[in-house]
Design a protein around this motif. Structure first.
Motif, PDB file in Angstrom:
ATOM      1  N   GLN A   2     -50.325  18.534  39.039  1.00  0.00           N
ATOM      2  CA  GLN A   2     -48.917  18.604  39.356  1.00  0.00           C
ATOM      3  C   GLN A   2     -48.435  17.252  39.873  1.00  0.00           C
ATOM      4  O   GLN A   2     -49.176  16.507  40.509  1.00  0.00           O
ATOM      5  CB  GLN A   2     -48.671  19.653  40.433  1.00  0.00           C
ATOM      6  CG  GLN A   2     -48.992  21.054  40.012  1.00  0.00           C
ATOM      7  CD  GLN A   2     -48.785  22.021  41.172  1.00  0.00           C
ATOM      8  OE1 GLN A   2     -48.655  21.621  42.296  1.00  0.00           O
ATOM      9  NE2 GLN A   2     -48.765  23.300  40.849  1.00  0.00           N
ATOM     10  N   SER A   3     -47.197  16.980  39.610  1.00  0.00           N
ATOM     11  CA  SER A   3     -46.640  15.729  40.118  1.00  0.00           C
ATOM     12  C   SER A   3     -46.345  15.872  41.608  1.00  0.00           C
ATOM     13  O   SER A   3     -46.305  16.978  42.161  1.00  0.00           O
ATOM     14  CB  SER A   3     -45.367  15.375  39.357  1.00  0.00           C
ATOM     15  OG  SER A   3     -44.353  16.305  39.684  1.00  0.00           O
ATOM     16  N   THR A   4     -46.135  14.752  42.238  1.00  0.00           N
ATOM     17  CA  THR A   4     -45.847  14.748  43.675  1.00  0.00           C
ATOM     18  C   THR A   4     -44.542  15.480  43.960  1.00  0.00           C
ATOM     19  O   THR A   4     -44.439  16.239  44.932  1.00  0.00           O
ATOM     20  CB  THR A   4     -45.761  13.302  44.183  1.00  0.00           C
ATOM     21  OG1 THR A   4     -46.974  12.624  43.850  1.00  0.00           O
ATOM     22  CG2 THR A   4     -45.559  13.260  45.675  1.00  0.00           C
ATOM     23  N   ALA A   5     -43.553  15.298  43.112  1.00  0.00           N
ATOM     24  CA  ALA A   5     -42.270  15.974  43.307  1.00  0.00           C
ATOM     25  C   ALA A   5     -42.427  17.480  43.206  1.00  0.00           C
ATOM     26  O   ALA A   5     -41.828  18.237  43.973  1.00  0.00           O
ATOM     27  CB  ALA A   5     -41.250  15.477  42.288  1.00  0.00           C
ATOM     28  N   SER A   9     -41.829  20.171  46.157  1.00  0.00           N
ATOM     29  CA  SER A   9     -40.907  21.278  45.940  1.00  0.00           C
ATOM     30  C   SER A   9     -41.564  22.609  46.281  1.00  0.00           C
ATOM     31  O   SER A   9     -40.963  23.466  46.934  1.00  0.00           O
ATOM     32  CB  SER A   9     -40.429  21.272  44.492  1.00  0.00           C
ATOM     33  OG  SER A   9     -39.611  22.386  44.239  1.00  0.00           O
ATOM     34  N   LEU A  10     -42.816  22.797  45.842  1.00  0.00           N
ATOM     35  CA  LEU A  10     -43.537  24.034  46.172  1.00  0.00           C
ATOM     36  C   LEU A  10     -43.770  24.163  47.670  1.00  0.00           C
ATOM     37  O   LEU A  10     -43.637  25.248  48.244  1.00  0.00           O
ATOM     38  CB  LEU A  10     -44.873  24.082  45.423  1.00  0.00           C
ATOM     39  CG  LEU A  10     -44.791  24.302  43.916  1.00  0.00           C
ATOM     40  CD1 LEU A  10     -46.168  24.154  43.289  1.00  0.00           C
ATOM     41  CD2 LEU A  10     -44.212  25.674  43.625  1.00  0.00           C
ATOM     42  N   PHE A  11     -44.100  23.061  48.301  1.00  0.00           N
ATOM     43  CA  PHE A  11     -44.311  23.072  49.746  1.00  0.00           C
ATOM     44  C   PHE A  11     -43.032  23.461  50.477  1.00  0.00           C
ATOM     45  O   PHE A  11     -43.054  24.275  51.406  1.00  0.00           O
ATOM     46  CB  PHE A  11     -44.795  21.694  50.216  1.00  0.00           C
ATOM     47  CG  PHE A  11     -44.923  21.588  51.705  1.00  0.00           C
ATOM     48  CD1 PHE A  11     -45.966  22.209  52.375  1.00  0.00           C
ATOM     49  CD2 PHE A  11     -43.984  20.876  52.443  1.00  0.00           C
ATOM     50  CE1 PHE A  11     -46.074  22.112  53.746  1.00  0.00           C
ATOM     51  CE2 PHE A  11     -44.086  20.780  53.810  1.00  0.00           C
ATOM     52  CZ  PHE A  11     -45.138  21.398  54.470  1.00  0.00           C
ATOM     53  N   MET A  12     -41.908  22.896  50.057  1.00  0.00           N
ATOM     54  CA  MET A  12     -40.639  23.209  50.703  1.00  0.00           C
ATOM     55  C   MET A  12     -40.242  24.673  50.480  1.00  0.00           C
ATOM     56  O   MET A  12     -39.690  25.313  51.377  1.00  0.00           O
ATOM     57  CB  MET A  12     -39.528  22.283  50.202  1.00  0.00           C
ATOM     58  CG  MET A  12     -39.696  20.836  50.663  1.00  0.00           C
ATOM     59  SD  MET A  12     -39.874  20.665  52.447  1.00  0.00           S
ATOM     60  CE  MET A  12     -38.277  21.181  52.995  1.00  0.00           C
TER      61      MET A  12
END
Length: 135
Positions: A2-5, A9-12
């Motif tokens: 997965q990309s950093t973005a 996004s998943l973390f948020m």
């Protein structure tokens, strides 16, 4: 991978879901306040001699003539307000403020002393955790 973005996004999304629960949010705030208060107490307990004269001066003002003048002016204002409005709430607030002015500083000094602050913080954390349903 997965990309950093995408990971951010998943973390948020997970954090938003977690913090939408009131109990978890209250527990997080209580823990943050406790951590900050312990940091402040640890710093204050290590070398507060530079502010001792300022603290003594402010305590002298609050419990001396300046505090008495503030309380007297507030009582005059509270009584006048009570006479003109017919409600005693302003007078009650002024009397409460006078008590807080005179007794508040010694109570705060004893609470945030290097030896007494940790027990107060622990009590607040445990009580907050019980209220939030965490414990």
């Amino acid at each position: 991978m997965q990309s950093t973005a995408m990971r951010n996004s998943l973390f948020m999304e997970k954090m938003n879901g977690l913090l939408s629960n009131k109990k978890v949010a209250i527990a997080a705030v209580v823990m943050l306040v406790t951590a900050l208060s312990m940091l402040v107490m640890a710093h204050a307990g290590t070398g507060g001699s530079s502010f001792k004269s300022v603290a003594t001066r402010i305590e002298g003002w609050a419990q001396g003539d300046l505090g008495l003048a503030i309380v007297a002016g507030g009582l005059i204002f509270g009584v006048a307000s009570m006479v003109f409005t017919g409600r005693g709430t302003v007078l009650a607030i002024v009397v409460g403020g006078a008590v807080a002015l005179y007794y508040g500083i010694p109570v705060l000094v004893s609470i945030f002393a290097a030896t007494g602050g940790n027990s107060v913080a622990k009590t607040l954390v445990v009580h907050g955790a019980h209220m939030a349903g965490v414990l």
